[in-house]
Design an enzyme around this catalytic site. Structure first.
Site, PDB file in Angstrom:
ATOM      1  N   GLY A  36       0.816  -1.217   0.000  1.00 31.55           N
ATOM      2  CA  GLY A  36       0.000   0.000   0.000  1.00 31.55           C
ATOM      3  C   GLY A  36       0.851   1.269   0.000  1.00 31.55           C
ATOM      4  O   GLY A  36       2.088   1.211  -0.027  1.00 31.55           O
ATOM      5  N   GLN A  70      -7.935  -3.228   6.351  1.00 29.18           N
ATOM      6  CA  GLN A  70      -8.918  -3.187   5.276  1.00 29.18           C
ATOM      7  C   GLN A  70      -8.811  -1.871   4.511  1.00 29.18           C
ATOM      8  O   GLN A  70      -9.320  -1.751   3.406  1.00 29.18           O
ATOM      9  CB  GLN A  70     -10.307  -3.355   5.889  1.00 29.18           C
ATOM     10  CG  GLN A  70     -11.380  -3.619   4.875  1.00 29.18           C
ATOM     11  CD  GLN A  70     -12.741  -3.457   5.477  1.00 29.18           C
ATOM     12  OE1 GLN A  70     -12.934  -2.614   6.358  1.00 29.18           O
ATOM     13  NE2 GLN A  70     -13.686  -4.244   5.026  1.00 29.18           N
ATOM     14  N   SER A 118      -5.727   5.085  13.731  1.00 25.50           N
ATOM     15  CA  SER A 118      -6.340   6.038  12.792  1.00 25.50           C
ATOM     16  C   SER A 118      -7.210   7.080  13.494  1.00 25.50           C
ATOM     17  O   SER A 118      -7.872   6.773  14.497  1.00 25.50           O
ATOM     18  CB  SER A 118      -7.214   5.240  11.819  1.00 25.50           C
ATOM     19  OG  SER A 118      -8.117   6.075  11.151  1.00 25.50           O
ATOM     20  N   GLU A 123      -9.872   7.945  12.553  1.00 27.84           N
ATOM     21  CA  GLU A 123     -11.250   7.466  12.418  1.00 27.84           C
ATOM     22  C   GLU A 123     -11.765   6.913  13.759  1.00 27.84           C
ATOM     23  O   GLU A 123     -12.967   6.814  13.969  1.00 27.84           O
ATOM     24  CB  GLU A 123     -11.273   6.409  11.312  1.00 27.84           C
ATOM     25  CG  GLU A 123     -12.622   5.982  10.809  1.00 27.84           C
ATOM     26  CD  GLU A 123     -13.459   7.053  10.110  1.00 27.84           C
ATOM     27  OE1 GLU A 123     -12.906   8.038   9.587  1.00 27.84           O
ATOM     28  OE2 GLU A 123     -14.694   6.922  10.114  1.00 27.84           O
ATOM     29  N   TYR A 132     -14.712   0.460  10.427  1.00 28.69           N
ATOM     30  CA  TYR A 132     -13.262   0.633  10.326  1.00 28.69           C
ATOM     31  C   TYR A 132     -12.700   1.243  11.615  1.00 28.69           C
ATOM     32  O   TYR A 132     -11.735   0.742  12.190  1.00 28.69           O
ATOM     33  CB  TYR A 132     -12.958   1.544   9.128  1.00 28.69           C
ATOM     34  CG  TYR A 132     -11.493   1.861   8.922  1.00 28.69           C
ATOM     35  CD1 TYR A 132     -10.686   1.000   8.193  1.00 28.69           C
ATOM     36  CD2 TYR A 132     -10.924   3.029   9.444  1.00 28.69           C
ATOM     37  CE1 TYR A 132      -9.341   1.290   7.995  1.00 28.69           C
ATOM     38  CE2 TYR A 132      -9.584   3.327   9.253  1.00 28.69           C
ATOM     39  CZ  TYR A 132      -8.799   2.446   8.524  1.00 28.69           C
ATOM     40  OH  TYR A 132      -7.462   2.742   8.334  1.00 28.69           O
TER      41      TYR A 132
HETATM   42  P1  GDP Z   1     -11.358   8.680   4.910  1.00 29.93           P
HETATM   43  O1  GDP Z   1     -11.451   9.968   5.667  1.00 29.93           O
HETATM   44  O2  GDP Z   1     -10.293   7.787   5.437  1.00 29.93           O
HETATM   45  O3  GDP Z   1     -12.659   7.990   4.760  1.00 29.93           O
HETATM   46  O4  GDP Z   1     -10.806   9.064   3.448  1.00 29.93           O
HETATM   47  P2  GDP Z   1     -11.572   9.274   2.060  1.00 29.93           P
HETATM   48  O5  GDP Z   1     -10.589   9.898   1.140  1.00 29.93           O
HETATM   49  O6  GDP Z   1     -12.188   7.995   1.583  1.00 29.93           O
HETATM   50  O7  GDP Z   1     -12.742  10.286   2.388  1.00 29.93           O
HETATM   51  C1  GDP Z   1     -12.488  11.580   2.870  1.00 29.93           C
HETATM   52  C2  GDP Z   1     -13.788  12.367   2.870  1.00 29.93           C
HETATM   53  O8  GDP Z   1     -14.187  12.618   1.527  1.00 29.93           O
HETATM   54  C3  GDP Z   1     -14.971  11.648   3.536  1.00 29.93           C
HETATM   55  O9  GDP Z   1     -15.634  12.578   4.351  1.00 29.93           O
HETATM   56  C4  GDP Z   1     -15.876  11.257   2.353  1.00 29.93           C
HETATM   57  O10 GDP Z   1     -17.264  11.227   2.697  1.00 29.93           O
HETATM   58  C5  GDP Z   1     -15.591  12.416   1.409  1.00 29.93           C
HETATM   59  N1  GDP Z   1     -15.894  12.115   0.003  1.00 29.93           N
HETATM   60  C6  GDP Z   1     -16.621  12.885  -0.837  1.00 29.93           C
HETATM   61  N2  GDP Z   1     -16.705  12.314  -2.040  1.00 29.93           N
HETATM   62  C7  GDP Z   1     -16.015  11.154  -1.979  1.00 29.93           C
HETATM   63  C8  GDP Z   1     -15.737  10.137  -2.943  1.00 29.93           C
HETATM   64  O11 GDP Z   1     -16.142  10.197  -4.102  1.00 29.93           O
HETATM   65  N3  GDP Z   1     -14.956   9.091  -2.531  1.00 29.93           N
HETATM   66  C9  GDP Z   1     -14.454   9.017  -1.243  1.00 29.93           C
HETATM   67  N4  GDP Z   1     -13.659   7.983  -0.907  1.00 29.93           N
HETATM   68  N5  GDP Z   1     -14.727   9.967  -0.316  1.00 29.93           N
HETATM   69  C10 GDP Z   1     -15.499  11.018  -0.679  1.00 29.93           C
END
Ligand code: GDP
Length: 339
Positions: A12, A84, A126, A128, A150
């Site tokens: 990764g 994951q 994380s 999260e 997660y």
């Molecule tokens: P995360 O914070 O680890 O879940 O990283 P992500 O890059 O997957 O998401 C970051 C933020 O972007 C979250 O609040 C998502 O709801 C928002 N988001 C908005 N549009 C998208 C999309 O098309 N894909 C993803 N992955 N996240 C999105």
């Protein structure tokens, strides 16, 4: 040869940057690969480390096999980055999240305890795990309130780390990592999805960037900086937990605007909420729309981390800022698209 490190999740983004960092410090680097699972090592090629990393097939759900591997390899350090990886995916398969982001870490810790307690252990925790917490910025004392499978699974592993540290004296540390991105990010994460899709559009692709919640705000750092913090944690006399973050948050919308700007577009928004669209002011072309299917069942509005403990104890601070990070990602994707 110097010390030996085992990295799970090596293929990764973080695993690849960490492997490069450790190889540069003269470590023998051994990456764990799931037996019979296809592993795409494109990041190794891009980072120029394909010839230098040793790969070991190992089922991380089989404690006896883990113990045999540890007895054979005799690692000085283990970096547990395997999980994951995607919050989004965890909503569809919470049991996988519990296994890969939670239980696997506990099994590894048990194996370390039963094999050689001097092995230093890093756990990728994380932000999260903070989930619904309204406290901002968040630090090592902030109570955890995970709201995704997660986050809950990561918390299981995180608490396991302090438990093995306090109960058995393991040198086990955890980095509570806020979002960290790079040209090596996979396309399922929003930052890379934005830079890759807009780079394609700028080179003539007939597509539109579909996003979910663009008002979400994240504390985004550069993965290359964050792996340095992981290494620094294992060089301390005492194991501990550290928040690794930038202290600044930006919206998905601002990230998109900046990326568009770097690619020669001038993004303007029309409409509101899920009816909002982003157009290029210069050509009138539709660049961004909203797909409500990409909204999560539940999503933290904002994350901001306080990295002052890491600064004080590890002498760590983020070097690459928001604009520079987006620049790195846009440049790399433009090159990939233009090949
Ligand atoms: P995360 O914070 O680890 O879940 O990283 P992500 O890059 O997957 O998401 C970051 C933020 O972007 C979250 O609040 C998502 O709801 C928002 N988001 C908005 N549009 C998208 C999309 O098309 N894909 C993803 N992955 N996240 C999105």
């Amino acid at each position: 040869m110097g010390r030996t490190a085992i990295i799970t999740g090596i293929s990764g983004q973080d695993g690849s940057y960490l492997a490069k960092l450790l190889l540069g410090k003269n470590y023998r680097v051994i990456g764990i690969r799931r037996p019979n699972a296809p592993t795409d090592l494109w990041r190794f090629s891009e980072l120029g480390i394909s010839q230098d990393v040793e790969m070991l097939d190992l089922n991380l759900q089989d404690k006896e096999k883990i113990i045999s591997a540890l007895q054979k390899v005799k690692p000085d350090e283990i970096y547990n980055l395997g999980d994951q990886s995607s919050v989004q995916a965890s909503f569809y398969s919470p049991a996988d999240a519990a296994q890969y982001s939670g239980f696997n870490a506990l099994l590894l810790l048990e194996a370390v305890k039963e094999t050689d307690r001097s092995i230093r252990f890093y756990q990728a925790s994380s932000s999260e795990m903070f989930g619904a917490s309204k406290i901002s910025p968040q630090n090592e004392q902030t109570p955890f309130q995970p709201i995704s499978p997660y986050g809950a699974s990561k918390l299981t592993a995180h608490l396991g780390v302090s438990n093995f540290r306090n109960t058995y004296g393991l040198h086990a540390s955890a980095g509570i990592m806020f979002n960290h991105e790079s040209p090596m990010r996979s396309l399922e994460f929003v930052t890379r999805k934005i830079t890759y899709t807009l780079a394609n559009i700028s080179c003539g692709a007939e597509t539109v960037l579909s996003l979910g919640n663009i008002e979400a705000r994240r504390d985004w750092g550069f993965a290359g900086d964050y792996v340095e913090a992981m290494w620094a944690m294992l060089q301390q006399d005492e194991p501990d937990d550290y928040v690794i973050a930038t202290g600044n948050s930006y919206s998905v919308k601002s990230f998109t605007e900046k990326a568009a700007d770097l690619l020669g577009f001038k993004l303007i928004w029309e409409g509101s909420a899920e009816k909002i669209h982003g157009y290029d002011k210069l050509s009138g072309r539709l660049l961004v729309n909203i797909d409500t299917a990409l909204y999560r069942p539940i999503d933290p509005d904002e994350t901001v981390g306080d990295f002052s403990k890491a600064f004080k104890k590890l002498n760590w601070e983020p070097r690459v800022g928001f604009d520079e990070l987006i620049g790195l990602m846009v440049d790399a994707d433009l090159k990939r698209v233009q090949i």
